[in-house]
Design a protein around this motif. Sequence first.
Motif: not given
Length: 355
Positions: A170-178, A226-233, A204-209
Amino acid sequence: MSAVVFEAGYDFPLMVVRRDALEHNVATMAAFARDHGMELAPHVKTHLSREIAQLQLAAGAWGLTVADTRQARVARSFGARRIVVANQVVSPAGLGWAAAELAADPDFEFLSFADSVEGVDILARHAGERPFRVLVEMGHAGGRAGCRTLEEFLRVAAHAAETPGVEVAGVAGYEGGLPDAHHVRKYLDTLTEALEHLRVRGPILSVGGSQWFDVIGRELAAVQARILLRSGAYVSHDEGYYRERTPFNRIGGELRPALEVWAHVLSVPEPGLAVVGMGKRDAPYDEGLPIPRRDGVTVLKMQDQHTLLRADGLAPGDLVSFGISHPCTAFDKWRVLPLVDEDYRVVGTISTDFH
């Protein structure tokens, strides 16, 4: 009856974890993801704690996200059956470990990112009995890793699809710095367009979140993946950086700060100035200084072992409580933290596995 943390023989400074806030945050984000048709693969680089990871898995997390293969080994020891390395993996030792784990356990799932032909080739050279599954990373101008154009993305995806030992998932991205929701929506459109070009079963489409999961929940609701959020904080939240940026400020609901640092006043060398025994080794300072949990107190400066306060009415020996800003550089300063209830009784421990 459990001992109150201040009477239990602990040295100070001391970071404690509030059980009520921790459990609330885990349940809140699990519910948000579930209610929006997404799944959580929380980024455990925030805490790297067995106890917290197992809380997240028990609450329904799809798997765990890590930053590198060293953290992947730790997450595997926590009992994770699915691991996402939200990064390009080029370490021969790390890839050797992953290949061995995949060969030994047919139920183990291991995902990593790829944004170059060279990176795909490195994965292929170290693949074992089962291929390495990759999320092709689509970046944005000025961001960190990730393909910068759709053409580049398609070239990497095609190469991965044709390369033995590698499989596109699938595809991954990170939007947190926008900077704002408008830019996040445009970026999510780019990720969706990239996904539409892949011919992948069950993509799978995974983003920061962590900062924009409300926008993600709205914009990706209709995406067939399948949308996967990688949220951590979110798991511990804070009283600074993420308090100001959490999407719950926009949509209602709340996360609660779960971390506090307690430190003694060591000296009051001049009127209005107090020195406490807490420094950069004890609390984060990279995204804002600690936040005094006492009116009329201001943090002026942090040093290695000391923090200078502007305050009146403090005396040597007084205990002062601080909230933190940026949990991702808080847990790594401690190996064992007391878990306390609302009355500060010690009800357990939170261990971390940073090295």
